[in-house]
Write a protein that holds these residues in place. Structure first.
Motif, mmCIF file in Angstrom:
data_model
loop_
_atom_site.group_PDB
_atom_site.id
_atom_site.type_symbol
_atom_site.label_atom_id
_atom_site.label_comp_id
_atom_site.label_asym_id
_atom_site.label_seq_id
_atom_site.Cartn_x
_atom_site.Cartn_y
_atom_site.Cartn_z
ATOM 1 N N ASN A 500 0.819 -1.219 0.000
ATOM 2 C CA ASN A 500 0.000 0.000 0.000
ATOM 3 C C ASN A 500 0.846 1.260 0.000
ATOM 4 O OD1 ASN A 500 1.035 -0.066 2.542
ATOM 5 N ND2 ASN A 500 -0.920 0.008 3.626
ATOM 6 N N GLU A 501 2.072 1.140 -0.496
ATOM 7 C CA GLU A 501 2.958 2.312 -0.573
ATOM 8 C C GLU A 501 3.725 2.291 -1.887
ATOM 9 O OE1 GLU A 501 6.603 0.538 2.114
ATOM 10 O OE2 GLU A 501 4.805 1.262 3.134
ATOM 11 N N PRO A 502 4.216 3.462 -2.326
ATOM 12 C CA PRO A 502 4.995 3.500 -3.575
ATOM 13 C C PRO A 502 6.288 2.693 -3.427
ATOM 14 C CG PRO A 502 4.327 5.716 -2.885
ATOM 15 C CD PRO A 502 4.048 4.797 -1.728
ATOM 16 N N VAL A 503 6.704 2.067 -4.498
ATOM 17 C CA VAL A 503 7.923 1.260 -4.498
ATOM 18 C C VAL A 503 8.716 1.581 -5.766
ATOM 19 C CG1 VAL A 503 8.884 -1.064 -4.498
ATOM 20 C CG2 VAL A 503 6.771 -0.622 -3.259
ATOM 21 N N THR A 504 10.011 1.863 -5.589
ATOM 22 C CA THR A 504 10.879 2.132 -6.743
ATOM 23 C C THR A 504 11.828 0.953 -6.946
ATOM 24 O OG1 THR A 504 10.781 4.517 -6.345
ATOM 25 C CG2 THR A 504 12.577 3.713 -7.724
ATOM 26 N N VAL A 505 11.913 0.491 -8.184
ATOM 27 C CA VAL A 505 12.780 -0.650 -8.483
ATOM 28 C C VAL A 505 13.671 -0.332 -9.680
ATOM 29 C CG1 VAL A 505 11.328 -2.486 -7.531
ATOM 30 C CG2 VAL A 505 10.916 -1.678 -9.846
ATOM 31 N N ASP A 506 14.844 -0.959 -9.695
ATOM 32 C CA ASP A 506 15.770 -0.869 -10.829
ATOM 33 C C ASP A 506 15.378 -1.900 -11.876
ATOM 34 O OD1 ASP A 506 17.765 1.086 -9.916
ATOM 35 O OD2 ASP A 506 18.153 -0.381 -8.333
ATOM 36 N N ILE A 507 15.132 -1.464 -13.084
ATOM 37 C CA ILE A 507 14.744 -2.369 -14.159
ATOM 38 C C ILE A 507 15.992 -2.964 -14.818
ATOM 39 C CG2 ILE A 507 13.519 -2.572 -16.359
ATOM 40 C CD1 ILE A 507 11.675 -2.059 -13.994
ATOM 41 N N PRO A 508 16.080 -4.284 -14.919
ATOM 42 C CA PRO A 508 17.236 -4.893 -15.598
ATOM 43 C C PRO A 508 17.359 -4.372 -17.027
ATOM 44 C CG PRO A 508 15.925 -6.568 -14.464
ATOM 45 C CD PRO A 508 15.149 -5.299 -14.393
ATOM 46 N N GLU A 509 18.587 -4.268 -17.492
ATOM 47 C CA GLU A 509 18.845 -3.627 -18.781
ATOM 48 C C GLU A 509 18.096 -4.303 -19.928
ATOM 49 O OE1 GLU A 509 22.692 -2.111 -21.405
ATOM 50 O OE2 GLU A 509 22.973 -2.778 -19.321
ATOM 51 N N HIS A 510 17.995 -5.638 -19.899
ATOM 52 C CA HIS A 510 17.371 -6.344 -21.024
ATOM 53 C C HIS A 510 15.853 -6.118 -21.091
ATOM 54 C CE1 HIS A 510 16.511 -9.238 -17.814
ATOM 55 N NE2 HIS A 510 15.688 -9.892 -18.624
ATOM 56 N N LEU A 511 15.286 -5.486 -20.035
ATOM 57 C CA LEU A 511 13.853 -5.194 -20.040
ATOM 58 C C LEU A 511 13.558 -3.717 -20.297
ATOM 59 C CD1 LEU A 511 12.762 -7.353 -16.950
ATOM 60 C CD2 LEU A 511 12.608 -7.961 -19.376
ATOM 61 N N GLN A 512 14.590 -2.902 -20.325
ATOM 62 C CA GLN A 512 14.391 -1.468 -20.548
ATOM 63 C C GLN A 512 14.065 -1.183 -22.017
ATOM 64 O OE1 GLN A 512 17.735 0.801 -19.020
ATOM 65 N NE2 GLN A 512 17.855 -0.469 -17.175
ATOM 66 N N SER A 513 13.210 -0.199 -22.223
ATOM 67 C CA SER A 513 12.853 0.148 -23.600
ATOM 68 C C SER A 513 12.305 1.560 -23.653
ATOM 69 C CB SER A 513 11.813 -0.823 -24.148
ATOM 70 O OG SER A 513 11.385 -0.411 -25.421
ATOM 71 N N ASP A 531 15.428 2.949 -16.548
ATOM 72 C CA ASP A 531 16.205 2.138 -15.615
ATOM 73 C C ASP A 531 15.557 2.081 -14.233
ATOM 74 O OD1 ASP A 531 16.649 4.794 -15.141
ATOM 75 O OD2 ASP A 531 18.807 4.589 -14.804
ATOM 76 N N LEU A 532 14.675 3.062 -13.927
ATOM 77 C CA LEU A 532 13.955 3.067 -12.653
ATOM 78 C C LEU A 532 12.460 3.144 -12.916
ATOM 79 C CD1 LEU A 532 15.932 5.586 -10.384
ATOM 80 C CD2 LEU A 532 15.902 3.100 -10.202
ATOM 81 N N VAL A 533 11.694 2.388 -12.150
ATOM 82 C CA VAL A 533 10.228 2.481 -12.219
ATOM 83 C C VAL A 533 9.698 2.635 -10.803
ATOM 84 C CG1 VAL A 533 8.100 1.154 -12.594
ATOM 85 C CG2 VAL A 533 9.841 1.246 -14.377
ATOM 86 N N THR A 534 8.857 3.637 -10.606
ATOM 87 C CA THR A 534 8.184 3.800 -9.313
ATOM 88 C C THR A 534 6.725 3.376 -9.466
ATOM 89 O OG1 THR A 534 9.638 5.613 -8.650
ATOM 90 C CG2 THR A 534 7.526 5.415 -7.497
ATOM 91 N N LEU A 535 6.365 2.359 -8.679
ATOM 92 C CA LEU A 535 4.998 1.835 -8.701
ATOM 93 C C LEU A 535 4.176 2.487 -7.602
ATOM 94 C CD1 LEU A 535 5.926 -1.945 -9.009
ATOM 95 C CD2 LEU A 535 4.892 -0.563 -10.800
ATOM 96 N N LYS A 536 2.971 2.898 -7.936
ATOM 97 C CA LYS A 536 2.051 3.431 -6.930
ATOM 98 C C LYS A 536 1.504 2.284 -6.073
ATOM 99 C CE LYS A 536 0.830 7.409 -9.772
ATOM 100 N NZ LYS A 536 -0.161 8.059 -10.638
ATOM 101 N N PRO A 537 0.800 2.615 -4.976
ATOM 102 C CA PRO A 537 0.242 1.541 -4.144
ATOM 103 C C PRO A 537 -0.613 0.575 -4.979
ATOM 104 C CG PRO A 537 0.055 3.629 -2.996
ATOM 105 C CD PRO A 537 0.562 3.940 -4.377
ATOM 106 N N TYR A 538 -0.272 -0.686 -4.890
ATOM 107 C CA TYR A 538 -0.980 -1.754 -5.605
ATOM 108 C C TYR A 538 -1.014 -1.547 -7.119
ATOM 109 C CZ TYR A 538 -2.371 -3.269 -0.961
ATOM 110 O OH TYR A 538 -2.339 -3.699 0.350
ATOM 111 N N GLU A 539 -0.060 -0.774 -7.632
ATOM 112 C CA GLU A 539 -0.032 -0.594 -9.084
ATOM 113 C C GLU A 539 0.356 -1.893 -9.775
ATOM 114 O OE1 GLU A 539 1.757 2.152 -12.713
ATOM 115 O OE2 GLU A 539 2.355 2.626 -10.653
ATOM 116 N N SER A 540 -0.195 -2.059 -10.970
ATOM 117 C CA SER A 540 0.018 -3.269 -11.741
ATOM 118 C C SER A 540 -0.057 -2.919 -13.218
ATOM 119 C CB SER A 540 -1.086 -4.266 -11.371
ATOM 120 O OG SER A 540 -1.059 -5.392 -12.180
ATOM 121 N N PHE A 541 0.818 -3.507 -14.014
ATOM 122 C CA PHE A 541 0.711 -3.313 -15.469
ATOM 123 C C PHE A 541 1.399 -4.460 -16.198
ATOM 124 C CE2 PHE A 541 4.609 -0.954 -14.348
ATOM 125 C CZ PHE A 541 5.522 -1.467 -15.266
ATOM 126 N N ALA A 542 1.029 -4.630 -17.455
ATOM 127 C CA ALA A 542 1.693 -5.593 -18.330
ATOM 128 C C ALA A 542 2.007 -4.889 -19.635
ATOM 129 C CB ALA A 542 0.806 -6.802 -18.576
#
Length: 547
Positions: A500-513, A531-542
């Protein structure tokens, strides 16, 4: 891809608990005609298989999982003519019906058992499992019941005990008796001839039990019995079969679902479910450990990648509501319900939606144990409180894990009883039906319902979801469940924030675009992955990544 395509690989199954779905005749209980009246709704959602919890004739000691006549319909649900109409109406909408079949046990009101208890030499005696009293006149052994207490019940008339792994009104069938096997196979073929789409086989892992060796699940005779069932009934038909197997491991699952072994299409395994039960005791709930949860789900994805097939589910008629168990049923109910849906439906396997899940229905917290109806809940509440567990502690566990969480009436609109019935239902409606209901969901383009509809469309249109390889990403992360699905043509990257909180993660290079195609999301569409993605609370995407 080493899997021969089957129609149920890209299917999405919707489970209906008939007594709680829709009451058409004003008796407070759902019925078959109520289900028929909602087929257009289900077609709109996009599901193409309906799994019906039992509608057979039954005294309803365990809400229909105690069958007294396999070839008749319980009067509270309707008639066989209603069942025939449901099959026909569903077929017109390209929807198949799978029947919930309980053949580990029957009701004590089944004609076989009524005959069996008449005398020790009755022809039906050996349809069930009997034992002499112990030397001191007590139960034969320490075999327990899943619903609490002993698994043995004394029969006054014949002076012997019969086995019941569940309620004492659910005597276990003796699967070592060839006549039992023949009777069950004959009955299954009768239903197949009616045009059903398959079977969900309740606690099927118990039919190979060896009582004297204290083996219940996964006994040595289990798989030969299932292979025989396959040969005698559904094996040469194009049907979906799914076995309920509480103790299955991936290795055991392959035995059931490897096509070469000719057993079932797939099984339900419950390893991920039991992670929130302390020492596998559902009445001692513990918080979700996401890294462990991910490890279990990943294991099943990897182990059954090319041999066997996964079923995908968060909840059913025996389990609490997914959004209450794994998400947030308060401030982020909609966001977390969508996140859970995306997490599950982008995995490899056949997804199962439990009624109400598609609108984000939640657990219920009745203030009094008297408002609960489930035999298991009532038995354990009585047993545990009598043995010293504080009533408030036990009630909190009931609020979290009672089977009745999934059995409150389907919430169709904001009228009395959620539009389920014009009279008081057999179990109270969840008070939040005024906000959480189908009518509100259909009128809101951003509702949980349309998210599920989109996920079902994607499964039909993107083979990478159905057959692509699975690769876990951020495996040790304690808040994010992410994975890559890939085949020769496409790469689909899925990210889900379970917190229920924002989360920032490092995206592996082979997934960056610099540019991606976002196929589903619960906040705003992602256009790129840096290279960085910050997800909002319960954020989800494909997102589909460029090749």
């Amino acid at each position: 891809m080493n899997v021969t395509p089957k129609w149920w690989h890209d299917a999405v199954v919707y489970q209906i608990y008939p007594r709680s779905y829709c009451d058409s005749n004003g008796d407070g209980m759902g019925d078959l005609r109520g289900i028929i009246s909602k087929l257009d709704y289900l077609q709109n959602l996009g599901v193409n298989v309906l799994w019906l919890s039992p509608v057979y004739k039954s005294p309803m000691d365990d809400n229909g999982y105690d069958i007294s006549d396999y070839q008749d319909i319980a009067p509270e649900f309707g008639t066989m003519a209603d069942m025939d109409e449901l099959l026909a109406q569903a077929k017109q909408r390209d929807i198949r019906i799978i029947m919930d079949l309980v053949v580990n046990h029957t009701s004590d009101e089944h004609p076989w058992f009524k005959e069996a208890r008449k005398s020790k030499d009755n022809p039906y005696r050996d349809y069930y499992i009997w034992r002499q009293p112990s030397e001191d006149g007590g139960v034969p052994d320490e075999m327990g019941s899943v619903f609490g207490g002993s698994g043995w019940e004394f029969d006054e008339q014949t002076g012997e005990y019969f086995l019941h792994i569940f309620s004492k009104r659910q005597p276990d069938l003796n699967w070592e008796n060839p006549k039992v096997q023949e009777e069950v196979h004959k009955m299954m073929n009768w239903w197949i001839d009616k045009g059903i789409g398959g079977f969900r086989l309740d606690v099927i892992d118990l039919i190979g039990k060896e009582i004297d060796k204290k083996i219940t699940g996964n006994g040595p005779r289990l798989h030969p019995l299932i292979q025989q069932m396959n040969r005698e009934t559904f094996g040469d038909k194009d049907l979906l079969t799914v076995g309920e197997t509480w103790d299955a491991t991936p290795e055991i699952a392959k035995l059931y679902s490897d096509p070469a072994r000719e057993e079932f299409s797939m099984i339900f395994q419950f390893e991920h479910i039991c992670l929130t039960w302390k020492n596998k005791d559902k009445w001692t709930p513990v918080p979700l450990d996401l890294p462990e949860f991910k490890k279990v789900l990943t294991k099943w994805q990897v182990e059954l990648a090319d041999q066997g097939w996964n079923s995908l589910f968060w909840n059913n008629h025996d389990l609490p509501r997914a959004v209450s168990k794994y998400g947030c049923d308060g401030q982020y109910r909609v966001e977390s319900a969508k996140m859970l849906a995306t997490t599950l439906h982008m995995l490899k396997g056949t997804p199962y939606i439990y009624q109400g899940e598609e609108i984000g229905m939640t657990n219920v917290a009745f203030e009094s144990i008297d408002d609960y109806r489930d035999i298991e809940t009532l038995n354990f509440y009585k047993e545990r409180t009598e043995n010293g567990v504080a009533p408030e502690t036990m009630l909190a566990a009931v609020h979290e894990n009672s089977r009745d969480n999934g059995r409150t009436p389907m919430q169709w609109d904001d009228s009395a009883n959620g539009g389920f019935s014009a009279v008081e239902p057999w179990i109270k409606a969840n008070p939040n039906y005024t906000e959480v209901n189908v009518k509100a969901a259909l009128n809101d383009d951003s509702s949980v319902f349309y998210h599920y509809q989109r996920l079902i469309e994607l499964r039909k249109s993107l083979p990478v979801i159905v057959y692509g390889d699975f690769e876990a990403v951020f495996e040790g992360h304690d808040k994010v469940f992410a994975y890559l699905r890939s085949n020769d043509e496409q790469r689909l990257f899925v990210m889900n924030n379970f917190s229920n909180e924002p989360v920032t993660v490092d995206i592996p290079e082979h997934l960056q675009s610099a540019q991606v195609e976002c196929v589903i999301h619960n906040y705003e569409a992602r256009q790129q992955l840096g290279d960085l993605v910050t997800l909002k609370p319960y954020e989800s995407f494909a997102v589909l990544l460029p090749e």
